[in-house]
Write an enzyme that holds these catalytic residues in place. Structure first.
Site, PDB file in Angstrom:
ATOM      1  N   ALA A 185       0.638  -1.299   0.125  1.00  0.00           N
ATOM      2  CA  ALA A 185      -0.044   0.327  -0.116  1.00  0.00           C
ATOM      3  C   ALA A 185       0.682   0.971  -0.003  1.00  0.00           C
ATOM      4  O   ALA A 185       0.428   2.257  -0.225  1.00  0.00           O
ATOM      5  CB  ALA A 185      -0.798  -0.110   1.658  1.00  0.00           C
ATOM      6  N   ALA A 186       1.689   1.816   0.669  1.00  0.00           N
ATOM      7  CA  ALA A 186       3.039   2.480   0.454  1.00  0.00           C
ATOM      8  C   ALA A 186       3.287   3.243  -0.483  1.00  0.00           C
ATOM      9  O   ALA A 186       3.079   2.317  -1.775  1.00  0.00           O
ATOM     10  CB  ALA A 186       3.633   3.038   1.716  1.00  0.00           C
ATOM     11  N   SER A 189      -1.853   6.683  -1.520  1.00  0.00           N
ATOM     12  CA  SER A 189      -2.588   7.396  -1.886  1.00  0.00           C
ATOM     13  C   SER A 189      -3.953   6.884  -3.177  1.00  0.00           C
ATOM     14  O   SER A 189      -5.303   6.767  -2.586  1.00  0.00           O
ATOM     15  CB  SER A 189      -1.649   8.188  -3.982  1.00  0.00           C
ATOM     16  OG  SER A 189      -1.070   7.120  -4.837  1.00  0.00           O
ATOM     17  N   CYS A 321       3.394  -1.037 -12.905  1.00  0.00           N
ATOM     18  CA  CYS A 321       3.564   0.197 -13.496  1.00  0.00           C
ATOM     19  C   CYS A 321       4.557  -0.314 -14.618  1.00  0.00           C
ATOM     20  O   CYS A 321       5.419   0.312 -15.162  1.00  0.00           O
ATOM     21  CB  CYS A 321       3.830   0.803 -12.829  1.00  0.00           C
ATOM     22  SG  CYS A 321       5.355   1.473 -12.050  1.00  0.00           S
TER      23      CYS A 321
END
Length: 665
Positions: A185-186, A189, A321
């Site tokens: 999660a870090a 956002s 990504c």
């Protein structure tokens, strides 16, 4: 080095501090850094081009256009965060004030481009702009816009978040009753988006759902806490585990222990980040196929662990990504094959109208770091078996491959190891704790107030802060304390006053948790007008007589101590602020003070149409165009006792206001 240890090392190396969530890649940059310029480097990598041309990841005839796009600077994108009515006020302010001032504006003879909404993001809550910081500082109008962006980003009302990073939470399609796991999660956002979805209805202080946000990196967990704290939710828990072996949790269901399965899981895994070349320019010179080959196993283990914890009928979003099918389609294909029909790849092509996407690959090859290609596992020599795995290849059975629907992958254009800082334990307040009855009486708490959800972080001595979680997170905490490393959870709702006992209650209200607590409070509420709010937020200790007669009449009969200051919008005056505001205050002998962090003060003032001229303090006041010279009573109107009193700190960061701050007399 063992496989698991190597995976953890890679996980941390691929997600450096300052990197956005998985869809953002690396590169250090401040949250409020509204920049568009990059140092000049040679944006060429022949191996990268050879590899992806061979895999045909873009349609015929579009390669030059694709490479041209990769060499362009990344447009800055922002997302308006927070809960519905507040977000709409910020949007209204942006569109009708700041964006209007940019129309027909020229800087150095060049027309300024007005920011545009992302067509696929709901309710115009996400925008993109090509304005760099250099341009933003070249005219007074742009300077004001720049200050607005920086200040609202710092206070958490605007998030500097890349467009692709916004997509996975939207596709997760979370609702307020969903139990959600965010596996990697870090810095948070995406987690913030998920928390907002839980609180879609601001009138429900405790939605049934919750978010458990995990990260392997202990330090980055604190970035996550910082992001989550801005949204002041009792339904978030931050934990610190290796996602590939995150523990299976249990909860109590009608007296029976049952395994906790999640309705929604976000699996935004560590990746090579070669889709971030527009921002993370180091990728141009450092790119090889080795990163993908090394990360594939970790990605598959994390995705598998996520799928194991998904409820029947639930939804998991897997995202990277990276452009590489070894990290994308190969992981999904292997996961589907392992599931033997228990998992189905959903068709989400119509869920974000306006989003441009391409179907996932159904065929690909694997290339070693030295450029050798293999079309299938049988071709890989034994000495390569440690680097290349069978799960990296497409399924050979055409029927199986067709049934997987890999075209639905739409890319946009272990044992618990405790490490890091040892956290204080979370301790629930016993039902018979003598500290609660005075609180209940002083604030006339509704009988429905869930006092069993109150907790503290100390087992000995005086309790300084009281926190609150939802009943669902209470269930998780009580049943999993031994198998889970909790970094943070809940929100602060009360703080102890050093001299509080003399005011009939030892605990004052904390601004961080007031929106959760307010629905249960039945006394010590003062309804204030918009003019009152302006005075309270710009003056340090305004006397009653400075406030409206209606406010004075409510305050004069109250005993000294903590109060709630509530502004209700007037729907007959659409040009005024149309979202409710709830502030924590203190009723002194002849004055009222607010306990609101500085950034939050500035935010509310802007929403009420006051342009903040300067953020320096004058006797603790915030100076605005409308708050002229007076920031408090003249010295000759104050008693010696008041003059000697130190100011409470409105500049304290959210959640850090001191428990024993000086209070108005």
């Amino acid at each position: 080095m063992g496989r698991r240890a190597r995976g953890r090392r890679l996980q941390q190396r691929q997600r450096p501090d300052g990197a956005e969530d998985g869809a953002q890649g690396g590169g250090k940059r401040s949250e409020a850094g509204w920049e568009g310029g990059y140092p000049e480097i040679v944006k060429e990598n022949k191996l990268f081009e050879h590899y992806y041309q061979e895999l045909k990841i873009v349609p015929e005839g579009e390669w030059d256009q694709f490479m041209g796009a990769l060499r362009e600077p990344l447009p800055a994108t922002l997302r308006i965060t927070g809960y519905k009515s507040h977000a709409k006020e910020i949007l209204h302010c942006l569109k009708n004030k700041y964006f209007k001032e940019l129309e027909d504006l020229e800087v150095d003879g060049q027309k300024v481009e007005v920011p545009q909404p992302l067509s696929w993001y709901p309710e115009e809550l996400a925008w993109h702009t090509n304005l760099s910081r250099k341009i933003l500082r070249k005219s007074p109008q742009l300077e004001k816009f720049h200050q607005f962006l920086v200040s609202e980003t710092e206070s958490g009302n605007i998030s500097r978040q890349e467009a692709v990073s916004m997509i996975p939470p939207l596709l997760l399609n979370a609702h307020p009753h969903h139990k959600i796991l965010d596996m990697c999660a870090a810095p948070g956002s995406k987690t913030a988006q998920l928390i907002e979805m839980l609180h879609a209805d601001m009138n429900v202080p405790f939605p049934e759902g919750f978010v458990i946000a995990n990260d392997v990196d202990n330090k980055r967990c604190y970035l996550l806490v910082h992001q989550a704290k801005r949204l002041s939710s009792p339904c978030i828990m931050v934990v610190n585990h290796d996602a590939s072996s995150i523990p299976r949790l249990t909860i109590d269901v009608n007296g029976r222990k049952e395994v906790l399965f999640y309705d929604r899981i976000l699996c935004d895994v560590p990746c090579s980040g070669d889709g971030t070349m527009r921002k993370n320019i180091d990728v141009w010179k450092k790119w090889t196929t080795l990163n993908s080959l090394q990360l594939h196993g970790l990605q598959l283990r994390i995705a598998t662990r996520g799928a194991e914890q998904l409820v029947e009928g639930g939804r998991m979003v897997y995202s990277t990504c990276s452009l590489n099918p070894i990290e994308d389609e190969a992981v999904i294909a292997s996961l589907l094959e392992k599931s033997e029909g228990a998992l189905e790849l959903a068709d989400v092509s119509s869920e974000l109208p306006g989003l441009k996407w391409m179907p996932g690959l159904t065929q690909w090859k694997v290339m070693t770091k030295d450029g050798q290609w293999f079309a299938e596992w049988d071709d890989v020599p034994h000495n390569r078996h440690t680097q290349i795995r069978p799960t990296m290849f497409p399924p050979k059975d055409p029927e199986k491959l067709q049934a997987m629907h890999l075209e639905r992958c739409p890319p946009p254009s272990k044992k618990m190891k405790l490490f890091g800082f040892k956290e204080d334990p979370f301790v629930f307040i016993p039902e018979d704790d003598p500290l609660f009855p005075p609180i209940q009486k002083f604030y006339a708490l509704d009988p429905s107030f869930p006092k069993m959800n109150l907790l503290t972080r100390t087992t000995e001595g005086k309790k300084r802060q009281l926190y609150m979680v939802s009943k669902e997170l209470r269930n998780v905490l009580l049943n999993n304390s031994e198998r889970m490393k909790v970094i943070n959870t809940g929100i602060k709702v009360w703080c102890r006053n050093n001299s509080g006992e003399e005011f009939d209650c030892a605990f004052r209200l904390a601004q961080e948790g007031i929106y959760t607590l307010y629905p249960f409070i039945n006394s010590r509420i003062i309804t204030v007008s918009m003019e009152d709010v302006k005075i309270l937020l710009t003056q340090e200790n305004p006397f009653f007589r400075k406030l409206s007669s209606e406010t004075y009449s409510q305050a004069k009969d109250l005993a000294k101590g903590s109060v709630v200051l509530k502004y209700e919008p007037d729907p007959t005056k659409p040009d005024t602020l149309q979202c409710p505001i709830v502030l924590c205050g203190w009723r002194g002998k002849a004055s009222i003070r607010t306990f609101v962090p500085k950034n939050e003060r500035l935010h509310y003032l802007r929403m009420m149409g006051l342009e903040v001229l300067t953020e320096k303090k004058k006797e603790g006041a915030v100076l605005t165009e409308e708050s002229t010279a007076s920031s408090g009573p003249p010295e000759d109107e104050m008693s010696a006792e008041q003059r000697a009193e130190p100011a409470a700190s409105p500049d304290a960061a959210p959640g850090s206001d001191p428990a024993g701050a000086a209070l108005p007399r």
